[in-house]
Each structure stands twice: as structure tokens, then as C-alpha cells.
Enzyme design. Structure first.
Site, PDB file in Angstrom:
ATOM      1  N   HIS A  52      38.404  43.133  46.621  1.00 15.69           N
ATOM      2  CA  HIS A  52      38.698  43.243  45.186  1.00 15.69           C
ATOM      3  C   HIS A  52      37.493  43.883  44.496  1.00 15.69           C
ATOM      4  O   HIS A  52      36.382  43.870  45.026  1.00 15.69           O
ATOM      5  CB  HIS A  52      38.968  41.862  44.595  1.00 15.69           C
ATOM      6  CG  HIS A  52      40.321  41.335  44.932  1.00 15.69           C
ATOM      7  ND1 HIS A  52      40.594  39.992  45.013  1.00 15.69           N
ATOM      8  CD2 HIS A  52      41.491  41.964  45.194  1.00 15.69           C
ATOM      9  CE1 HIS A  52      41.866  39.819  45.303  1.00 15.69           C
ATOM     10  NE2 HIS A  52      42.426  40.999  45.429  1.00 15.69           N
ATOM     11  N   GLY A  80      44.470  49.941  46.581  1.00 21.03           N
ATOM     12  CA  GLY A  80      45.357  48.780  46.641  1.00 21.03           C
ATOM     13  C   GLY A  80      46.509  48.822  45.660  1.00 21.03           C
ATOM     14  O   GLY A  80      47.678  48.714  46.054  1.00 21.03           O
ATOM     15  N   ASP A  97      47.609  48.300  49.811  1.00 12.87           N
ATOM     16  CA  ASP A  97      47.882  46.976  50.373  1.00 12.87           C
ATOM     17  C   ASP A  97      49.141  47.007  51.232  1.00 12.87           C
ATOM     18  O   ASP A  97      49.193  46.417  52.310  1.00 12.87           O
ATOM     19  CB  ASP A  97      48.043  45.930  49.260  1.00 12.87           C
ATOM     20  CG  ASP A  97      46.759  45.688  48.483  1.00 12.87           C
ATOM     21  OD1 ASP A  97      45.665  45.796  49.070  1.00 12.87           O
ATOM     22  OD2 ASP A  97      46.854  45.388  47.280  1.00 12.87           O
ATOM     23  N   ASP A 105      38.541  38.026  45.140  1.00 11.11           N
ATOM     24  CA  ASP A 105      37.897  37.521  43.936  1.00 11.11           C
ATOM     25  C   ASP A 105      38.866  36.561  43.254  1.00 11.11           C
ATOM     26  O   ASP A 105      39.796  37.000  42.590  1.00 11.11           O
ATOM     27  CB  ASP A 105      37.531  38.669  43.005  1.00 11.11           C
ATOM     28  CG  ASP A 105      36.968  38.194  41.687  1.00 11.11           C
ATOM     29  OD1 ASP A 105      36.566  37.014  41.586  1.00 11.11           O
ATOM     30  OD2 ASP A 105      36.920  38.996  40.741  1.00 11.11           O
ATOM     31  N   HIS A 156      47.990  43.390  40.542  1.00 10.14           N
ATOM     32  CA  HIS A 156      48.799  43.595  41.746  1.00 10.14           C
ATOM     33  C   HIS A 156      48.744  42.360  42.647  1.00 10.14           C
ATOM     34  O   HIS A 156      48.831  42.446  43.856  1.00 10.14           O
ATOM     35  CB  HIS A 156      48.343  44.858  42.482  1.00 10.14           C
ATOM     36  CG  HIS A 156      46.907  44.838  42.894  1.00 10.14           C
ATOM     37  ND1 HIS A 156      45.883  44.944  41.997  1.00 10.14           N
ATOM     38  CD2 HIS A 156      46.324  44.723  44.106  1.00 10.14           C
ATOM     39  CE1 HIS A 156      44.727  44.895  42.645  1.00 10.14           C
ATOM     40  NE2 HIS A 156      44.978  44.762  43.920  1.00 10.14           N
ATOM     41  N   ASP A 188      51.242  41.955  45.468  1.00 12.97           N
ATOM     42  CA  ASP A 188      50.959  42.754  46.664  1.00 12.97           C
ATOM     43  C   ASP A 188      49.945  42.048  47.561  1.00 12.97           C
ATOM     44  O   ASP A 188      50.057  42.051  48.782  1.00 12.97           O
ATOM     45  CB  ASP A 188      50.419  44.127  46.270  1.00 12.97           C
ATOM     46  CG  ASP A 188      51.387  44.918  45.416  1.00 12.97           C
ATOM     47  OD1 ASP A 188      52.602  44.706  45.565  1.00 12.97           O
ATOM     48  OD2 ASP A 188      50.926  45.728  44.601  1.00 12.97           O
ATOM     49  N   ARG A 215      50.497  36.953  53.342  1.00 14.14           N
ATOM     50  CA  ARG A 215      51.657  36.346  53.996  1.00 14.14           C
ATOM     51  C   ARG A 215      51.924  37.005  55.351  1.00 14.14           C
ATOM     52  O   ARG A 215      52.184  36.330  56.342  1.00 14.14           O
ATOM     53  CB  ARG A 215      52.896  36.458  53.099  1.00 14.14           C
ATOM     54  CG  ARG A 215      54.141  35.852  53.718  1.00 14.14           C
ATOM     55  CD  ARG A 215      55.366  36.057  52.799  1.00 14.14           C
ATOM     56  NE  ARG A 215      56.569  35.646  53.460  1.00 14.14           N
ATOM     57  CZ  ARG A 215      57.260  36.392  54.320  1.00 14.14           C
ATOM     58  NH1 ARG A 215      56.868  37.612  54.608  1.00 14.14           N
ATOM     59  NH2 ARG A 215      58.348  35.932  54.900  1.00 14.14           N
TER      60      ARG A 215
END
Length: 140
Positions: free
Chosen positions: A12, A60, A65, A85, A92, A95, A101
Site C-alpha cells: 500500500h 493495484g 491486484d 496499511d 480498492h 480488490d 481470499r
């Protein structure tokens, strides 16, 4: 893609300096991997460590991502280092959650901060992984 092991490196905005410092500190170990990054993170790492094998994807928020997520789903990565962060709102965020996941679904070793990233690089599991592991059961 190369037969070498591969890692995704993502950070991030507030963690990009920390990722660059991490890459510098672990340059010798990271040189053993093909590194896949989101856009700005990759540019910053390449600037500090031009000798590393960095393959940049989109930024990203512009789909990077998802590109890394597709690599996870295709089992093209040996691990994910994602300096998150938790204190800044992320436009986002959906995302980011999807990427994490996928790492969980495919049992991909994942580090979310510098301490666990160092452990991951020293892990015998990561060193023993290949990019052609068996396919997990398809989630329903």
C-alpha cells in the site's frame, strides 16, 4: 514464465518505503525469485534494486491486484508478500480482500508485514515449493 520460484510483492502507498527497505535488506534472497509486483511498488523496487528480476503489473487500483490474483489462481506464485496499511482507507479495498481470499483458498504462503515476510523468506516450505503444485479442490 520462468521455472524459477516466484513471489508477488505488493505494498500500500504508506508501506512502499518499507517494501523498498525490505527488498534492499533481502536483496540476495530475493534474487533467487522471479518477482511480480503491482505497478508503483515494482517501479520503486527496480529503482533501488535494478539487479532483481521484477515483472511489473498494472497499478493495484487499475487492475494489478486482479492480475496478481489470476497468477495465484493459476498457481504461478510460490508466495505473496503484501505490506498492508491498516490505518488508511483504501478505495480498492474489495480488490485487496479478493487477493487475500485467493491466497487463502489456494493455501499460498502469505506475509502481510515485514516481520512475517522475513520469516516467509527463511521458510523451508517456501524454499521447497514449486510453481507446479497440485490443484486444490474447487471451492463451491
Amino acid at each position: 514464465m520462468s521455472a524459477r520460484k516466484s513471489l508477488a510483492l505488493i505494498a500500500h502507498d504508506a508501506k512502499k518505503d518499507e517494501m523498498v527497505d525490505f527488498a534492499l535488506a533481502h536483496r540476495e534472497k530475493l534474487a533467487n525469485y522471479e518477482l511480480y509486483t503491482t505497478g508503483t511498488t515494482g517501479a520503486r523496487i527496480l529503482e533501488a534494486c535494478p539487479d532483481l528480476n521484477v515483472h511489473r503489473r498494472k497499478s493495484g487500483p487499475l487492475g494489478g491486484d486482479q492480475q496478481i490474483g489470476a497468477m495465484i489462481a493459476e498457481q504461478q506464485l510460490s508466495g505473496l508478500i503484501f505490506f498492508v496499511d491498516p490505518l488508511s482507507p483504501m478505495p480498492h479495498d474489495v480488490d485487496v480482500k479478493a487477493l487475500m481470499r485467493l491466497a487463502l483458498v489456494y493455501d499460498l504462503p502469505m506475509a502481510l508485514n515485514r516481520s512475517t515476510a522475513g520469516i516467509l523468506l527463511r521458510s523451508t516450505r517456501l524454499q521447497g515449493l514449486s510453481t507446479s503444485s497440485s490443484t486444490p479442490e474447487t471451492p463451491e
